[in-house]
Design an enzyme around this catalytic site. Structure first.
Site, PDB file in Angstrom:
ATOM      1  N   ASN A  95      -4.145  11.360   7.365  1.00 20.08           N
ATOM      2  CA  ASN A  95      -3.466  12.414   8.145  1.00 20.08           C
ATOM      3  C   ASN A  95      -1.949  12.208   8.203  1.00 20.08           C
ATOM      4  O   ASN A  95      -1.301  12.557   9.184  1.00 20.08           O
ATOM      5  CB  ASN A  95      -4.044  12.541   9.566  1.00 20.08           C
ATOM      6  CG  ASN A  95      -3.612  13.801  10.317  1.00 20.08           C
ATOM      7  OD1 ASN A  95      -3.476  13.789  11.539  1.00 20.08           O
ATOM      8  ND2 ASN A  95      -3.382  14.887   9.613  1.00 20.08           N
TER       9      ASN A  95
ATOM     10  N   CYS B 145      -0.234  12.444   4.799  1.00 23.19           N
ATOM     11  CA  CYS B 145       0.261  13.021   3.530  1.00 23.19           C
ATOM     12  C   CYS B 145      -0.349  14.399   3.279  1.00 23.19           C
ATOM     13  O   CYS B 145       0.279  15.425   3.555  1.00 23.19           O
ATOM     14  CB  CYS B 145      -0.023  12.094   2.349  1.00 23.19           C
ATOM     15  SG  CYS B 145       0.727  10.453   2.512  1.00 23.19           S
ATOM     16  N   ARG B 146      -1.581  14.423   2.747  1.00 26.52           N
ATOM     17  CA  ARG B 146      -2.139  15.697   2.272  1.00 26.52           C
ATOM     18  C   ARG B 146      -2.423  16.692   3.387  1.00 26.52           C
ATOM     19  O   ARG B 146      -2.051  17.867   3.283  1.00 26.52           O
ATOM     20  CB  ARG B 146      -3.416  15.435   1.465  1.00 26.52           C
ATOM     21  CG  ARG B 146      -3.141  14.738   0.156  1.00 26.52           C
ATOM     22  CD  ARG B 146      -4.398  14.190  -0.439  1.00 26.52           C
ATOM     23  NE  ARG B 146      -4.948  13.109   0.383  1.00 26.52           N
ATOM     24  CZ  ARG B 146      -6.102  12.494   0.151  1.00 26.52           C
ATOM     25  NH1 ARG B 146      -6.844  12.890  -0.850  1.00 26.52           N
ATOM     26  NH2 ARG B 146      -6.501  11.514   0.931  1.00 26.52           N
ATOM     27  N   SER B 147      -3.125  16.256   4.446  1.00 31.06           N
ATOM     28  CA  SER B 147      -3.523  17.261   5.451  1.00 31.06           C
ATOM     29  C   SER B 147      -2.344  17.790   6.265  1.00 31.06           C
ATOM     30  O   SER B 147      -2.318  18.992   6.546  1.00 31.06           O
ATOM     31  CB  SER B 147      -4.686  16.781   6.331  1.00 31.06           C
ATOM     32  OG  SER B 147      -4.369  15.633   7.060  1.00 31.06           O
TER      33      SER B 147
ATOM     34  N   ASP C 296      -5.019  11.700  -3.759  1.00 35.78           N
ATOM     35  CA  ASP C 296      -4.290  10.965  -2.728  1.00 35.78           C
ATOM     36  C   ASP C 296      -2.939  10.512  -3.288  1.00 35.78           C
ATOM     37  O   ASP C 296      -2.908   9.765  -4.265  1.00 35.78           O
ATOM     38  CB  ASP C 296      -5.158   9.751  -2.345  1.00 35.78           C
ATOM     39  CG  ASP C 296      -4.551   8.949  -1.220  1.00 35.78           C
ATOM     40  OD1 ASP C 296      -3.386   9.202  -0.855  1.00 35.78           O
ATOM     41  OD2 ASP C 296      -5.258   8.065  -0.712  1.00 35.78           O
TER      42      ASP C 296
ATOM     43  N   CYS D 188      -7.930  14.840   5.691  1.00 38.71           N
ATOM     44  CA  CYS D 188      -7.765  13.913   4.569  1.00 38.71           C
ATOM     45  C   CYS D 188      -8.082  12.507   5.082  1.00 38.71           C
ATOM     46  O   CYS D 188      -8.795  12.358   6.077  1.00 38.71           O
ATOM     47  CB  CYS D 188      -6.376  14.030   3.938  1.00 38.71           C
ATOM     48  SG  CYS D 188      -5.010  13.530   5.007  1.00 38.71           S
TER      49      CYS D 188
HETATM   50  P1  4NP Z   1      -3.480  11.016   3.139  1.00 41.89           P
HETATM   51  O1  4NP Z   1      -2.896   9.726   2.389  1.00 41.89           O
HETATM   52  O2  4NP Z   1      -4.981  10.793   3.253  1.00 41.89           O
HETATM   53  O3  4NP Z   1      -3.152  12.137   2.234  1.00 41.89           O
HETATM   54  O4  4NP Z   1      -2.794  11.073   4.478  1.00 41.89           O
HETATM   55  C1  4NP Z   1      -3.134   8.424   2.863  1.00 41.89           C
HETATM   56  C2  4NP Z   1      -2.328   7.902   3.837  1.00 41.89           C
HETATM   57  C3  4NP Z   1      -2.540   6.606   4.278  1.00 41.89           C
HETATM   58  C4  4NP Z   1      -3.567   5.847   3.744  1.00 41.89           C
HETATM   59  C5  4NP Z   1      -4.376   6.401   2.762  1.00 41.89           C
HETATM   60  C6  4NP Z   1      -4.162   7.689   2.324  1.00 41.89           C
HETATM   61  N1  4NP Z   1      -3.777   4.520   4.183  1.00 41.89           N
HETATM   62  O5  4NP Z   1      -4.660   3.852   3.620  1.00 41.89           O
HETATM   63  O6  4NP Z   1      -3.080   4.062   5.101  1.00 41.89           O
END
Ligand code: 4NP
Length: 159
Positions: free
Chosen positions: A14, A16-18, A129, A11
């Site tokens: 790294n 939240c989703r993954s 997201d 994702c």
């Molecule tokens: P993820 O969510 O891609 O599902 O881990 C996010 C976590 C952090 C950020 C963006 C998306 N960020 O911009 O810090």
């Protein structure tokens, strides 16, 4: 014993989703007796959260479903991942485009959307997201990644 199939969920951050998908996949694969047949890891295309545990909302959501994400730590997608893994399974269409664009010469991994690979239908074929959303977004992500984990068990011929 045959080499395990190696899956990397990717994702953006790294956190939240993954990691949620990694936890759900491990949980459902273990339930099906496939924990030794499949190796699962996760990474982000971005590097902002390297070394950090998953987002507390991701940890809390997974915990409600009996999965402990606390030992996981963020890492960034690396060029070696394109040969170390059989599949790079992306959370959304932007991740898919980024992972494809960074493909180094000699890459052997196949690249797909996690939901497509697992045979899960979602609105736009992707996992939204949840980072800037509320707790309900995290429950929605869990529902999709858990469906994908069950799809993975079906795909890989779980007992
Ligand atoms: P993820 O969510 O891609 O599902 O881990 C996010 C976590 C952090 C950020 C963006 C998306 N960020 O911009 O810090």
């Amino acid at each position: 014993m045959a080499e395990p199939l190696r899956l990397l969920v990717v994702c953006l951050g790294n956190i939240c989703r993954s990691p949620m998908a990694e936890g759900a996949l491990r949980h459902r694969l273990a339930e099906a007796g496939l924990e030794h047949a499949v190796a699962v890891d996760s990474a982000g295309t971005g590097g902002w959260h390297v070394g950090e545990p998953p987002d507390r909302r991701a940890i809390a959501t997974a915990a409600r479903h009996g999965v402990d994400l606390r030992p996981l730590r963020g890492r960034q997608l690396h060029r070696d991942d394109y040969t170390r893994f059989d599949w790079l399974l992306c959370a959304d269409l932007q991740n898919l485009a980024d992972v494809r664009a960074r493909r180094p010469p000699g890459a052997t991994a196949q690249i797909a959307l996690l939901t497509d690979w697992a045979g899960v239908m979602t609105g736009d074929g992707a996992i939204p997201d949840p980072y800037t959303g509320g707790d309900d977004h995290f429950e929605e992500v869990w529902a999709v990644v858990d469906a994908a984990a069950l799809g993975a068990v079906r795909r890989l011929g779980g007992r």
